[in-house]
Write a protein that holds these residues in place. Structure first.
Motif, short mmCIF file in Angstrom:
data_model
loop_
_atom_site.label_atom_id
_atom_site.label_comp_id
_atom_site.label_asym_id
_atom_site.label_seq_id
_atom_site.Cartn_x
_atom_site.Cartn_y
_atom_site.Cartn_z
N ARG A 64 15.87 5.95 11.26
CA ARG A 64 15.91 4.52 11.59
C ARG A 64 16.78 4.43 13.09
O ARG A 64 16.58 3.16 13.58
CB ARG A 64 15.99 4.21 10.22
N GLY A 91 0.30 -8.11 7.73
CA GLY A 91 2.18 -7.70 8.66
C GLY A 91 2.73 -7.26 8.04
O GLY A 91 3.47 -6.31 7.95
N GLU A 92 2.43 -7.88 6.24
CA GLU A 92 3.58 -7.18 4.88
C GLU A 92 3.13 -5.85 4.87
O GLU A 92 3.79 -4.80 4.80
CB GLU A 92 2.99 -8.17 4.05
N TYR A 148 1.35 -3.36 7.19
CA TYR A 148 1.50 -2.72 7.86
C TYR A 148 2.82 -2.51 7.59
O TYR A 148 3.92 -1.67 8.07
CB TYR A 148 0.89 -3.34 9.01
N ARG A 149 4.12 -3.65 7.57
CA ARG A 149 5.72 -3.09 7.53
C ARG A 149 5.81 -2.31 6.26
O ARG A 149 6.33 -1.06 6.34
CB ARG A 149 6.58 -4.40 7.42
N TYR A 150 5.08 -2.28 5.00
CA TYR A 150 4.92 -1.46 3.61
C TYR A 150 4.46 -0.09 4.56
O TYR A 150 5.68 0.32 4.93
CB TYR A 150 4.69 -1.84 2.57
N LEU A 210 5.09 0.80 7.03
CA LEU A 210 6.20 1.57 8.34
C LEU A 210 7.26 2.06 7.60
O LEU A 210 7.67 3.34 8.32
CB LEU A 210 6.49 0.60 8.97
N GLU A 211 7.79 1.94 6.37
CA GLU A 211 8.90 2.13 5.92
C GLU A 211 8.59 3.24 4.69
O GLU A 211 9.57 4.32 4.78
CB GLU A 211 9.21 0.24 4.46
#
Length: 478
Positions: free
Chosen positions: A366, A442-443, A445-447, A449-450
């Motif tokens: 991060r 988008g949600e 994708y962010r999941y 990425l995390e």
């Protein structure tokens, strides 16, 4: 400074170079005066490299063009209304300006351009005596009617006219005084310092762009701190960068022996040192230097007295980032510079959490992701921000940052860390979940990425399985 004899030798050698000799001969043949003026003459005395060839003449711009066109490979009309013609002579770019005797209105800083008759009048309107010397050509006769050599020997900045008249003519000269203080290692005369103090308000009639350019020239010197001190001490900085002098009254919670202003100057000096070590021979890094100088400007606005007499500055990084954006916009910096400096100010405290406990690989990823292309600058800024006199504490912070950089390098080698992306693309997500473009993509994708940040590369099959499980849980709880 070189001796006068050495300076004469350097000036003679410069006058004998082909571009200068050819130009001098052409003007003499045309019946006009020509002299090398300002910086080249000054730098010959100082033993500095001569990088610009500036000349002055009694010829009008049109006459100058007629003289230089037969001997030039190119000419530029860079400022005919101000009397300046540029040309390339035998591979060297030169600028030739007609004698000037301008009059200023004292309000808008727009001169009523008037061409002068003599070199003495022209030298009188220049900024400082050390820049008001000329070498007549082809005679090679030094013209120094205002004591420029004497001021060079004394390492002193003084004005040909009274300082008040000079600075009223062009208030930006006060900032040039600060820049030359840093660049040449000179001090200003008492009269110059007093005039800068008395006329500080007049800098406000100068365009933001000119102020910005002069500030950048100061910051890009090898040691800008003496010039910055002069701007602050005379009140000039208050007029265009008020956040800087505001830091003088604050006590830094990590460095009780210094106020925030002194700490910031030390950070700037150390950042320039790291810059020289890591990027020797490269152009000065203005973004890094701005960030180093301004990294703590959020402290005055966040200062809070805690029980027991302690002082805190919670969230000064975030507040400072916003202040940087506002101030650099007012100074007309470009958007990329504003964004980069503001981001470095926002992130400059992030590392100190590393010393309070071991970071997971996820936390390191991060840190790198948030820094993005500014990572190298963030390294240098963070290291420069350690100014404690406590040797044990300084060593502990240094060793911790060494460790962090080593971990970043190791992870980068394993995972190509500088281009972290989820294991699946947006198109993959829509295909697997059979959904259209929208918020859900988008949600998802962010999941992913995390997951990528926390666990590293998963591979497309494992990522798809995790995505399907996440989607099923999402539907179940919807």
């Amino acid at each position: 400074m070189h001796s006068v004899a050495q300076a004469v030798e350097r000036l003679d050698a410069l006058a004998a170079t082909e571009p200068v000799a050819v130009l001098a001969h052409a003007f003499a043949e045309a019946g006009h005066e020509l002299a090398l003026v300002g910086g080249p003459v000054r730098d010959a005395f100082l033993g500095r490299p001569v990088t610009d060839l500036d000349f002055t003449t009694d010829a009008t711009p049109d006459e100058t063009l007629r003289i230089v066109e037969p001997i030039a490979s190119a000419t530029w009309d860079v400022g005919r209304q101000f009397g300046t013609i540029a040309a390339r002579i035998r591979g060297e770019q030169v600028e030739i300006t007609t004698y000037r005797s301008d009059v200023y209105d004292g309000e808008t800083r727009k001169p009523e351009v008037a061409f002068g008759d003599t070199i003495e009048d022209d030298l009188l309107r220049r900024d400082f005596t050390v820049n008001a010397m000329a070498l007549r050509l082809p005679q090679r006769e030094l013209v120094d009617v205002h004591g420029g050599v004497e001021d060079l020997l004394a390492e002193r900045l003084h004005t040909p006219q009274t300082a008040e008249v000079s600075f009223r003519d062009d208030p930006l000269r006060m900032m040039r005084a600060a820049r030359f203080t840093a660049q040449l290692g000179f001090t200003v005369s008492d009269e110059v310092r007093q005039a800068m103090t008395d006329l500080a308000d007049s800098i406000e009639i100068v365009s933001a762009e000119r102020v910005r350019d002069e500030l950048v020239k100061l910051l890009d010197t090898a040691d800008p701190v003496p010039g910055i001190r002069l701007l602050v001490d005379t009140g000039l900085a208050e007029r265009f960068l008020p956040e800087l002098p505001a830091m003088r009254l604050e006590i830094d919670e990590h460095h009780h022996h210094k106020d925030v202003y002194e700490h910031s100057l030390t950070v700037l000096t150390q950042a320039i040192g790291y810059e020289a070590e890591r990027h020797a021979g490269e152009a000065p890094d203005t973004v890094l230097r701005l960030a180093a100088l301004l990294h703590d400007i959020g402290k005055p606005a966040t200062r809070k007295l805690e029980p027991g007499g302690a002082v805190s500055f919670h969230h000064h990084d975030l507040v400072g980032s916003k202040l940087v954006k506002k101030r650099l916009r007012a100074l007309r910096f470009d958007n990329d510079t504003i964004a980069a400096v503001a981001r470095l100010v926002e992130l400059h405290l992030r590392f100190f959490g590393y010393t309070e406990g071991a970071w997971t690989d996820s936390a390191v990823r991060r840190y790198v992701r948030d820094a993005g292309p500014l990572l190298e600058r963030l390294h240098e800024l963070t290291r420069s921000d350690v100014t404690t006199r406590n040797r044990r504490k300084a060593d502990r912070l240094g060793f911790a940052y060494d460790d962090l950089e080593q971990r970043i390098a190791a992870l980068a080698e394993q995972e190509e860390l500088d281009s972290i992306r989820p294991d699946l693309t947006g198109d993959d997500i829509m295909r697997i979940l059979d959904i259209r473009p929208g918020r859900a993509v988008g949600e998802a994708y962010r999941y992913l990425l995390e997951l990528r940040m926390d666990e590293g590369p998963l591979g497309s099959d494992e990522a798809e399985a995790r995505l399907r499980a996440w989607w099923a849980d999402r539907d179940a709880t919807a």
